[in-house]
Write a protein that holds these residues in place. Structure first.
Motif, PDB file in Angstrom:
ATOM      1  N   ALA A   1       0.845  -1.195   0.000  1.00 56.32           N
ATOM      2  CA  ALA A   1       0.000   0.000   0.000  1.00 56.32           C
ATOM      3  C   ALA A   1       0.877   1.240   0.000  1.00 56.32           C
ATOM      4  O   ALA A   1       2.091   1.171   0.189  1.00 56.32           O
ATOM      5  CB  ALA A   1      -0.935  -0.012   1.209  1.00 56.32           C
ATOM      6  N   LYS A   2       0.223   2.375  -0.216  1.00 57.21           N
ATOM      7  CA  LYS A   2       0.931   3.650  -0.243  1.00 57.21           C
ATOM      8  C   LYS A   2       0.672   4.413   1.055  1.00 57.21           C
ATOM      9  O   LYS A   2      -0.343   4.216   1.724  1.00 57.21           O
ATOM     10  CB  LYS A   2       0.475   4.492  -1.436  1.00 57.21           C
ATOM     11  N   THR A   3       1.599   5.296   1.386  1.00 55.29           N
ATOM     12  CA  THR A   3       1.450   6.118   2.591  1.00 55.29           C
ATOM     13  C   THR A   3       0.158   6.929   2.523  1.00 55.29           C
ATOM     14  O   THR A   3      -0.146   7.551   1.501  1.00 55.29           O
ATOM     15  CB  THR A   3       2.645   7.076   2.734  1.00 55.29           C
TER      16      THR A   3
ATOM     17  N   THR B   1       5.215   4.342   6.731  1.00 58.34           N
ATOM     18  CA  THR B   1       6.275   3.330   6.699  1.00 58.34           C
ATOM     19  C   THR B   1       6.412   2.596   8.027  1.00 58.34           C
ATOM     20  O   THR B   1       6.853   1.450   8.064  1.00 58.34           O
ATOM     21  CB  THR B   1       7.609   3.977   6.322  1.00 58.34           C
ATOM     22  N   THR B   2       6.051   3.256   9.136  1.00 59.65           N
ATOM     23  CA  THR B   2       6.154   2.588  10.435  1.00 59.65           C
ATOM     24  C   THR B   2       5.118   1.479  10.584  1.00 59.65           C
ATOM     25  O   THR B   2       5.233   0.627  11.474  1.00 59.65           O
ATOM     26  CB  THR B   2       5.982   3.597  11.586  1.00 59.65           C
TER      27      THR B   2
ATOM     28  N   LEU C   1       3.079  -6.756   5.355  1.00 60.87           N
ATOM     29  CA  LEU C   1       2.507  -5.495   4.889  1.00 60.87           C
ATOM     30  C   LEU C   1       3.641  -4.538   4.561  1.00 60.87           C
ATOM     31  O   LEU C   1       4.467  -4.229   5.421  1.00 60.87           O
ATOM     32  CB  LEU C   1       1.586  -4.887   5.963  1.00 60.87           C
ATOM     33  N   ASN C   2       3.674  -4.073   3.311  1.00 62.04           N
ATOM     34  CA  ASN C   2       4.736  -3.178   2.847  1.00 62.04           C
ATOM     35  C   ASN C   2       4.144  -1.844   2.448  1.00 62.04           C
ATOM     36  O   ASN C   2       3.326  -1.768   1.522  1.00 62.04           O
ATOM     37  CB  ASN C   2       5.482  -3.821   1.664  1.00 62.04           C
ATOM     38  N   ILE C   3       4.523  -0.787   3.169  1.00 61.05           N
ATOM     39  CA  ILE C   3       4.028   0.567   2.877  1.00 61.05           C
ATOM     40  C   ILE C   3       5.108   1.329   2.127  1.00 61.05           C
ATOM     41  O   ILE C   3       6.224   1.473   2.632  1.00 61.05           O
ATOM     42  CB  ILE C   3       3.615   1.307   4.168  1.00 61.05           C
ATOM     43  N   GLN C   4       4.792   1.845   0.945  1.00 64.66           N
ATOM     44  CA  GLN C   4       5.761   2.543   0.116  1.00 64.66           C
ATOM     45  C   GLN C   4       5.498   4.042   0.105  1.00 64.66           C
ATOM     46  O   GLN C   4       4.400   4.487   0.353  1.00 64.66           O
ATOM     47  CB  GLN C   4       5.717   1.992  -1.313  1.00 64.66           C
TER      48      GLN C   4
END
Length: 225
Positions: free
Chosen positions: A157-159, A199-200, A222-225
Motif C-alpha cells: 500500500a501507499k502512505t 512506513t512505520t 505489509l509493505n508501505i511505500q
C-alpha cells in the motif's frame, strides 16, 4: 681624640638603623607575599567548594532522574504484564465458555464427534447385537474442528492509504481470533483495519486463531511505500 669617636659612633648608629630598616622591609615583603599566597589558596578553596557543590547538585539531579526512569520502567512493565494477563484471562474465559456450551449440547442427547482418520473395524464378538437408536432421539452430530486459517495475502500500500488485513478462519467452536505485530496484540477481530498508514506500519502481521481443540497461526507481510 674625642672628636674622632663621634663620627664613628654616628656611622655605627646609621648602619644599625639601615639594617633595621632593611630587616623591617624584608619582614613587610614576606608578610605581603604570604598574604597574597593565602588569598590565592582561599580563592582556590572557594572554587573547589563551588565545583564540589555543582557536582553534588548534578549527582542529585542524575540520581533523581534515574530513580524516576526506573519507576517509569517498573510501571510500564507492570502495565504490560497486567495487559498480557488480562488478555490471557479473556482467552481462557472464552475457551471455558465454549467448553460449557459443548457440555450443555452433550447433555441434550446430541452427539459430538472429532473428525479424523477411520480406525480398523473391531470384532463384535459372538454375543454382539445390533445397536438400536430410539426414534425419539435426534441423532444430530456436531463435529468439533480445530481452527483453520485460509490464505493470507501479502499486501502493498501507499502512505496515507487505509488497509484491511483479513484472516479467514473456520472451526467449531468458533475460534477466537487476534492479530499480533512484534509480539503485541493490535486487534482482536478477524479483519484488522488500518487507517492513514505510513512506513512505520510496515512489517509482519500474524493472525492467531484458537478454540478448545487447538490453535493455528499464519503471517503476512505489509509493505508501505
Amino acid at each position: 681624640m674625642k672628636s674622632d669617636q663621634h663620627p664613628s659612633t654616628d656611622r655605627g648608629r646609621d648602619l644599625v638603623t639601615s639594617l633595621l630598616v632593611v630587616l623591617l622591609l624584608g619582614v613587610i615583603a614576606s608578610v605581603c607575599v604570604i598574604y597574597i599566597q593565602l588569598v590565592g589558596v582561599q580563592n582556590e578553596l572557594n572554587e573547589l567548594k563551588h565545583l564540589r557543590d555543582l557536582d553534588l547538585k548534578f549527582k542529585d539531579e542524575f540520581d533523581q532522574k534515574s530513580q524516576e526512569d526506573q519507576q517509569s520502567q517498573t510501571r510500564t512493565s507492570k502495565e504490560s504484564v497486567q495487559k498480557r494477563q488480562t488478555a490471557s484471562s479473556f482467552v481462557q474465559e472464552l475457551l471455558l465458555a465454549q467448553a460449557h456450551i459443548l457440555e450443555s449440547h452433550c447433555a441434550n442427547d446430541s452427539r459430538l464427534c472429532m473428525r479424523g482418520p477411520k480406525g480398523e473395524k473391531g470384532d463384535p464378538g459372538p454375543s454382539a447385537k445390533p445397536l438400536t437408536v430410539p426414534t425419539s432421539v435426534t441423532s444430530q452430530c456436531a463435529c468439533l474442528e480445530e481452527p483453520k486459517i485460509g490464505q493470507l495475502l501479502n499486501t502493498v500500500a501507499k502512505t496515507g492509504d487505509d488497509v484491511d488485513l483479513r484472516c479467514p478462519v473456520t472451526g467449531n467452536p468458533t475460534p477466537y481470533v487476534k492479530w499480533i505485530k512484534n509480539g503485541v496484540t493490535v486487534s482482536r477481530k478477524s479483519i484488522l483495519h488500518l487507517t492513514n498508514v505510513d512506513t512505520t506500519t510496515s512489517g509482519n502481521y500474524t493472525c492467531v486463531a484458537q478454540n478448545i481443540i487447538g490453535s493455528r497461526t499464519k503471517t503476512l507481510l505489509l509493505n508501505i511505500q
